[in-house]
Design a protein around this motif. Structure first.
Motif, PDB file in Angstrom:
ATOM      1  N   LYS A 271      -4.227  10.902   7.384  1.00 11.88           N
ATOM      2  CA  LYS A 271      -5.183   9.953   7.970  1.00 11.88           C
ATOM      3  C   LYS A 271      -5.170   8.617   7.245  1.00 11.88           C
ATOM      4  O   LYS A 271      -6.217   8.071   6.877  1.00 11.88           O
ATOM      5  CB  LYS A 271      -6.590  10.543   7.965  1.00 11.88           C
ATOM      6  CG  LYS A 271      -6.673  11.751   8.869  1.00 11.88           C
ATOM      7  CD  LYS A 271      -8.054  11.982   9.411  1.00 11.88           C
ATOM      8  CE  LYS A 271      -7.977  12.982  10.559  1.00 11.88           C
ATOM      9  NZ  LYS A 271      -9.258  13.509  10.962  1.00 11.88           N
ATOM     10  N   GLU A 308       4.208   5.937   9.294  1.00  8.92           N
ATOM     11  CA  GLU A 308       2.873   5.707   8.743  1.00  8.92           C
ATOM     12  C   GLU A 308       2.604   4.215   8.544  1.00  8.92           C
ATOM     13  O   GLU A 308       1.577   3.838   7.991  1.00  8.92           O
ATOM     14  CB  GLU A 308       2.712   6.445   7.417  1.00  8.92           C
ATOM     15  CG  GLU A 308       2.716   7.961   7.550  1.00  8.92           C
ATOM     16  CD  GLU A 308       1.498   8.481   8.323  1.00  8.92           C
ATOM     17  OE1 GLU A 308       0.481   7.782   8.393  1.00  8.92           O
ATOM     18  OE2 GLU A 308       1.596   9.603   8.868  1.00  8.92           O
ATOM     19  N   LEU A 309       3.557   3.384   8.970  1.00  8.59           N
ATOM     20  CA  LEU A 309       3.426   1.947   8.726  1.00  8.59           C
ATOM     21  C   LEU A 309       3.398   1.185  10.031  1.00  8.59           C
ATOM     22  O   LEU A 309       3.951   1.623  11.032  1.00  8.59           O
ATOM     23  CB  LEU A 309       4.612   1.457   7.892  1.00  8.59           C
ATOM     24  CG  LEU A 309       4.721   2.035   6.482  1.00  8.59           C
ATOM     25  CD1 LEU A 309       6.048   1.662   5.879  1.00  8.59           C
ATOM     26  CD2 LEU A 309       3.581   1.564   5.606  1.00  8.59           C
ATOM     27  N   ASP A 310       2.797   0.009   9.999  1.00  9.07           N
ATOM     28  CA  ASP A 310       2.827  -0.875  11.155  1.00  9.07           C
ATOM     29  C   ASP A 310       4.202  -1.524  11.254  1.00  9.07           C
ATOM     30  O   ASP A 310       4.818  -1.851  10.241  1.00  9.07           O
ATOM     31  CB  ASP A 310       1.764  -1.960  11.008  1.00  9.07           C
ATOM     32  CG  ASP A 310       0.364  -1.432  11.281  1.00  9.07           C
ATOM     33  OD1 ASP A 310       0.261  -0.247  11.646  1.00  9.07           O
ATOM     34  OD2 ASP A 310      -0.605  -2.177  11.131  1.00  9.07           O
ATOM     35  N   GLY A 312       5.009  -4.488  12.051  1.00  7.46           N
ATOM     36  CA  GLY A 312       5.062  -5.812  11.433  1.00  7.46           C
ATOM     37  C   GLY A 312       5.197  -5.725   9.922  1.00  7.46           C
ATOM     38  O   GLY A 312       5.919  -6.512   9.309  1.00  7.46           O
ATOM     39  N   PHE A 313       4.512  -4.767   9.320  1.00  5.15           N
ATOM     40  CA  PHE A 313       4.584  -4.606   7.873  1.00  5.15           C
ATOM     41  C   PHE A 313       5.970  -4.123   7.464  1.00  5.15           C
ATOM     42  O   PHE A 313       6.579  -4.654   6.530  1.00  5.15           O
ATOM     43  CB  PHE A 313       3.505  -3.619   7.408  1.00  5.15           C
ATOM     44  CG  PHE A 313       3.479  -3.441   5.919  1.00  5.15           C
ATOM     45  CD1 PHE A 313       2.840  -4.371   5.115  1.00  5.15           C
ATOM     46  CD2 PHE A 313       4.103  -2.358   5.324  1.00  5.15           C
ATOM     47  CE1 PHE A 313       2.819  -4.219   3.735  1.00  5.15           C
ATOM     48  CE2 PHE A 313       4.092  -2.205   3.940  1.00  5.15           C
ATOM     49  CZ  PHE A 313       3.451  -3.140   3.146  1.00  5.15           C
ATOM     50  N   LEU A 314       6.478  -3.137   8.182  1.00  5.73           N
ATOM     51  CA  LEU A 314       7.802  -2.598   7.866  1.00  5.73           C
ATOM     52  C   LEU A 314       8.866  -3.685   8.005  1.00  5.73           C
ATOM     53  O   LEU A 314       9.781  -3.798   7.195  1.00  5.73           O
ATOM     54  CB  LEU A 314       8.123  -1.419   8.796  1.00  5.73           C
ATOM     55  CG  LEU A 314       9.471  -0.750   8.532  1.00  5.73           C
ATOM     56  CD1 LEU A 314       9.486  -0.047   7.187  1.00  5.73           C
ATOM     57  CD2 LEU A 314       9.821   0.238   9.639  1.00  5.73           C
ATOM     58  N   THR A 485      -1.989  -1.395  -1.063  1.00  5.05           N
ATOM     59  CA  THR A 485      -1.070  -1.441   0.065  1.00  5.05           C
ATOM     60  C   THR A 485      -1.826  -1.075   1.342  1.00  5.05           C
ATOM     61  O   THR A 485      -2.998  -0.691   1.289  1.00  5.05           O
ATOM     62  CB  THR A 485       0.067  -0.414  -0.125  1.00  5.05           C
ATOM     63  OG1 THR A 485      -0.473   0.902   0.036  1.00  5.05           O
ATOM     64  CG2 THR A 485       0.703  -0.536  -1.497  1.00  5.05           C
ATOM     65  N   PRO A 486      -1.171  -1.159   2.491  1.00  2.00           N
ATOM     66  CA  PRO A 486      -1.839  -0.743   3.735  1.00  2.00           C
ATOM     67  C   PRO A 486      -2.228   0.728   3.737  1.00  2.00           C
ATOM     68  O   PRO A 486      -3.066   1.145   4.530  1.00  2.00           O
ATOM     69  CB  PRO A 486      -0.790  -1.020   4.814  1.00  2.00           C
ATOM     70  CG  PRO A 486       0.124  -2.032   4.235  1.00  2.00           C
ATOM     71  CD  PRO A 486       0.135  -1.765   2.759  1.00  2.00           C
ATOM     72  N   ASP A 488      -4.202   3.546   2.104  1.00  2.00           N
ATOM     73  CA  ASP A 488      -5.257   3.766   1.102  1.00  2.00           C
ATOM     74  C   ASP A 488      -4.744   4.718   0.031  1.00  2.00           C
ATOM     75  O   ASP A 488      -4.086   5.707   0.342  1.00  2.00           O
ATOM     76  CB  ASP A 488      -6.506   4.373   1.762  1.00  2.00           C
ATOM     77  CG  ASP A 488      -7.184   3.386   2.697  1.00  2.00           C
ATOM     78  OD1 ASP A 488      -7.044   2.172   2.480  1.00  2.00           O
ATOM     79  OD2 ASP A 488      -7.834   3.838   3.664  1.00  2.00           O
TER      80      ASP A 488
END
Lengths: 519, 409
Positions: A271, A308-310, A312-314, A485-486, A488
């Protein structure tokens, strides 16, 4: 089974610092190191029977005093006093220029006018570095939500900028994004000195001295201090290995559990929160937080994974520029080499082959097109002179950073490496006649080799180019610039984070402080 | 010399698409033949009709007959592979695991800041094959989103032609065209039917809030499908229509259009123009239980912090003058938003509007709202300050839209 508060991935120096600072605050910390021993790119390596060398980091020039204090490294056998070493800018024809004290407090080998010009330039650079230094020690300012202490710190930076005076401030803003070649040209003429400054500014980066913003590399270098000497450098007693041994001891003294040969294959995320790691052998270890002191791209692209990443972030993470340009050279010599014009004692210093600013620029040019420098620039140390245990009696170890060696060599390094080694030895011969005949064994690590051996993508020791678009809150990328980081509970603590690479311990220390501040 | 001429002409031929400033859809020959108005506009680079013969009657074709509307310019992507479901789940807001093969759902997708990139429909053609239909082009975004997924993404805007057949007799038209089994399609179902030597994919979806279907076919079979429907629909009152009529129907149905009712994140130039799903009425799509998806962290954080600044609402405006692009006021004084679409609804017999308001207006404060309408009357603006009431969307709810089996009118 023991349960941990924090898992630190990577037992490099930043991982050890982060773990120790966390443990000091009463937390139960586990360090997971993939290799047989801790130390990362600063660990010792025996490249030929009886000949040992520090793998990548071969000079100590920015170990932060707060790290020394927090880990009490001085009480754990690390001696930094009185070991500052000189820098010798080699010039085969004109004779070397020698910078002594804290980055050239006194200088040998300059004309009167150049000596005056250098004194002026040096003072100016250190005044300006004084503004940047706090920025390079603290967490980068958080544009979205700044705490009061962060605002005060940033205010302090503004204040120190004001303290430069009107003219000084104007000079600083004019110079900040300039290239190092233009700046040194305003003050000194001596080729060897300008070559040295050019080399120190671009060492470890994909820039030539005439590339815009290359002066920042020199600011970064001068913002480091060691043993109280600003811009100073040394090989501590026992060499770089002693630094890692002291850090390892500091971690163990604080109760940190260190597991070697425990490569992490995955960070467990539930989550949107990091809850532990999975090792390569499938073992699952849970903790409240995960601190990654390894490369940020590896952390996100491999251990967290795209799902697990967006997007745009990746995308940003995958676009971080981290293709190395430095090759590492280890030579086993059957005697101490003799560099032309260099006093016997000074051979224990840092020897730089960068005959002129132009020579460094010329060395950089081919690297832009995927070719190595035919006449490379080099930073050389002979560590066995300070730590005789590194070589058999009478023999000598030479350790060098060689630039430029582009990560992706046209035609591949398999073919290119022997040719590059030949070019390097030829360059060494120009400064130390006869050195070629004394070579017993050699090992040359290209950025591709460094990538494979030290798990450094691109073979880049900063884990990301250290240029303005990848500094401060944009290091490694915006959204992960403050160690959090994005995800938690997942923190970054390596050189890929602000302020960057070199054995400073700052990313590790700041990351640990961030973890402690959040819970 | 001759060689140079040849290569120049070859180069010119290869650049024909540059000279063609507006592309023509596979149905263009039929539309052109029917166009009495010669009233065209540009839809995503394609030449598309605003109206063909009479925009009023075209609207009533949707509500009382069967209207045929060319949706080929809609951007379409094929998403296929073992990880297609996981890919779509990470890309979009809703839970794609709940979307069964043979079903369609309306969804939206966001960037890492939680700002909406587009909305569209996701068709699950089989367990591992999807079609995403939307307003804007997203191939680079989809390709970057595919990193780490075993999935293939292919742009099929040009190769797949699309038709919307909407209106009370639309089912009767399809049955008359011999498309057996269409009667089993419930709203948001899709199925494949034989057409010529190939197939046509028919879904019970649409943009009108009426009984209706959307048909997708290989572009090479486009004209034969058009002819088949027109032939079968003759006695059922089938009419080809343009966008003006469709736009009225969609406002009545309360549907929003990207870059008309909200600005998509990649189009917005001004920092405050981007919108989160909750700010354009799409908050219900956000599935926080399904696992990670693009924008999740930012959206949840904005909700938690109460950082949502806008809200999209339906308005009913007094009088009968459409309030298009009117400014919305609270207590007649404080400016609180803008109407993005408005018409006098012939079906609801109400003056309706879709508006974006600054919270709390339209959210918790909904009383005493006004719109200021500038009505041009013979070279003079008549300023009308009209009372507006926040009402539920859709403005028009038709039982025939969802009745299964569909009505045979």
């Amino acid at each position: 089974m023991t349960s941990f508060d924090d898992i630190v991935i990577g037992g490099g120096h930043n991982g050890l610092v982060a773990a120790t600072v966390l443990a000091k605050a009463g937390r139960k910390v586990l360090v997971l190191e993939a290799e047989d021993e801790t130390g990362g790119a600063a660990r010792k390596h025996e490249f030929h029977p009886g000949f040992r060398v520090s793998s990548v980091a071969h000079v100590l020039n920015r170990l932060h005093p707060d790290v020394v204090k927090a880990l009490e490294l001085d009480r754990l056998g690390l001696t930094l006093e009185g070991r500052t070493m000189p820098t010798i800018a080699l010039a085969p024809d004109a004779g070397p220029v020698v910078l002594r004290g804290a980055y050239g407090e006194t200088v040998d080998g300059l004309s009167l006018s150049d000596a005056a010009g250098w004194a002026e330039l040096r003072a100016l650079l250190f005044r300006q570095v004084g503004v940047l230094k706090p920025l390079l020690a603290r967490r980068a300012p958080d544009l979205e939500a700044m705490s009061l202490s962060e605002k005060l710190a940033l205010g302090g930076v503004a204040l120190s900028l004001r303290r430069l005076g009107k003219e000084g401030m104007r000079d600083f803003l004019r110079m900040l994004l300039m290239n190092v070649d233009d700046v040194t040209g305003e003050f000194v003429e001596n080729d060897a000195l300008r070559g040295l400054l050019a080399f120190d500014a671009v060492q470890g980066s994909h820039l030539g001295p005439r590339s815009p913003t290359s002066l920042i590399g020199l600011y970064f270098r001068l913002a480091g201090e060691i043993g109280g000497a600003e811009g100073g450098q040394m090989l501590p007693k026992g060499g770089m290995g002693a630094v890692i041994e002291a850090m390892h001891a500091a971690a163990e003294r604080r109760g940190v559990t260190i597991r070697a040969k425990a490569p992490v294959s995955r960070i467990l995320i539930e989550k949107g929160r990091a809850v532990g790691v999975v090792l390569a052998d499938g073992e699952e270890i849970r903790a409240r937080t995960v601190v990654s002191a390894i490369n940020p791209r590896t952390t996100f692209a491999d251990l967290v994974g795209p799902r697990e990443l967006d997007t745009g972030f990746l995308r940003k993470i995958l676009n971080v520029r981290m293709k190395g340009n430095v090759a590492r050279l280890y030579l086993a010599l059957d005697g101490v080499p003799s560099f032309a014009g260099v006093a016997a004692d000074d051979h224990a210093g840092r020897l730089v082959i960068a005959p002129s600013s132009n020579a460094v620029e010329n060395a950089f040019n081919p690297a832009k097109y995927g070719e190595f420098s035919p006449e490379p620039a080099m930073e050389i140390v002979l560590p066995s002179l300070s730590d005789p245990s590194l070589a058999p009696g009478g023999a000598c170890v030479l350790s060098a950073n060689v630039q430029f060696a582009p990560y992706a060599l046209k035609g591949g390094w398999d073919k290119g490496k022997p040719k590059f080694l030949k070019a390097i030895v030829a360059q060494l011969e120009r400064c130390a006649k006869g050195i070629g005949k004394t070579i017993l064994a050699s090992e040359l690590l290209t950025p591709a080799d460094i990538e494979a051996r030290f798990r450094m993508p691109g073979g880049h020791w900063h884990h990301g180019e250290l240029q303005p678009d990848q500094m401060l809150m944009s290091r490694p990328v915006f959204g992960a610039g403050g160690y959090d980081t994005p995800i938690d509970g997942l923190y970054l603590a390596g050189a890929g984070s602000h302020p960057g690479g070199g054995v400073s311990g700052v990313p590790g220390m700041n990351a640990a402080r961030r973890v402690l501040a959040e819970k | 010399m001759a060689k140079a001429t040849k290569s120049t002409s070859a180069r010119r031929d290869a650049q024909a698409h540059i000279e063609m400033l507006r592309l023509e859809t596979p149905f263009h020959p039929r539309l052109e033949a029917l166009s009495q108005q010669n009233d065209w506009y540009t839809w995503a680079g394609y030449k598309a009709p605003l109206s063909l013969w009479d925009e009023e009657l075209e609207y009533f074709a949707i509500r009382s007959q069967a209207a045929l509307f060319d949706i080929s310019p809609m951007v379409k992507y094929r998403i296929e592979g073992p990880d297609a479901e996981a890919f779509c789940n990470r890309l979009t807001l809703r839970d794609v695991a709940k979307l069964k093969p043979g079903r369609v759902h309306y969804t939206a997708w966001c960037d890492e800041n939680g700002h909406v990139l587009d909305d569209g429909t996701l068709f699950r053609l089989s367990a591992d094959r999807f079609r995403l239909c939307c307003q804007e082009r997203h191939l680079p975004w989809l390709m970057d989103s595919a990193i780490g997924f075993d999935v293939e993404v292919e742009e099929e805007t040009e190769t797949i032609a699309g038709l919307a057949l909407q209106g009370p007799t639309s089912f009767a038209v399809l049955r008359a065209a011999g498309l057996d089994g269409v009667e089993r399609l419930k709203p948001f179902d899709l199925a494949t039917f034989p057409h010529k030597r190939g197939t046509v994919t028919i879904s019970r979806t649409g943009f009108t809030g009426d009984l209706g279907y959307e048909l997708f076919v290989d572009a090479r079979q486009a004209l034969s499908l058009w002819d088949r429907l027109m032939e079968a629909g003759r006695v059922h009152g089938i009419r080809a229509i343009g966008y003006t009529a469709l736009n009225r129907a969609r406002i009545e149905a309360g549907f929003i259009v990207a870059n008309a009712d909200f600005v998509t994140a990649e189009h917005a130039v001004r920092a405050d123009r981007v919108r989160m799903p909750d700010e354009i009425g799409l908050g219900w799509m956000v599935d926080r239980e399904k696992g990670h998806f693009n924008g999740r962290r930012a959206i949840l954080k904005a909700r938690e912090k109460g950082a949502l600044r806008h809200v999209l609402v339906g308005l009913e405006v007094e009088g009968n003058v459409p309030a298009e692009h009117a400014i919305v006021y609270h207590k007649g004084k404080r400016e609180v938003g803008l109407v993005s679409a408005a018409i006098w609804s012939p079906t609801a017999k109400r003056n309706i509007a879709i508006a974006s308001l600054d919270r709390p207006y339209g959210d918790t404060v909904t009383d005493d709202l006004w719109v200021e309408i500038y009505a041009m009357r013979e070279l003079r603006y008549v300023k009308l300050m009209k009372r507006a009431r926040v009402v539920e969307r859709p403005f028009v709810k038709l039982a025939r839209r969802s009745a299964t089996p569909p009505g045979d009118f």
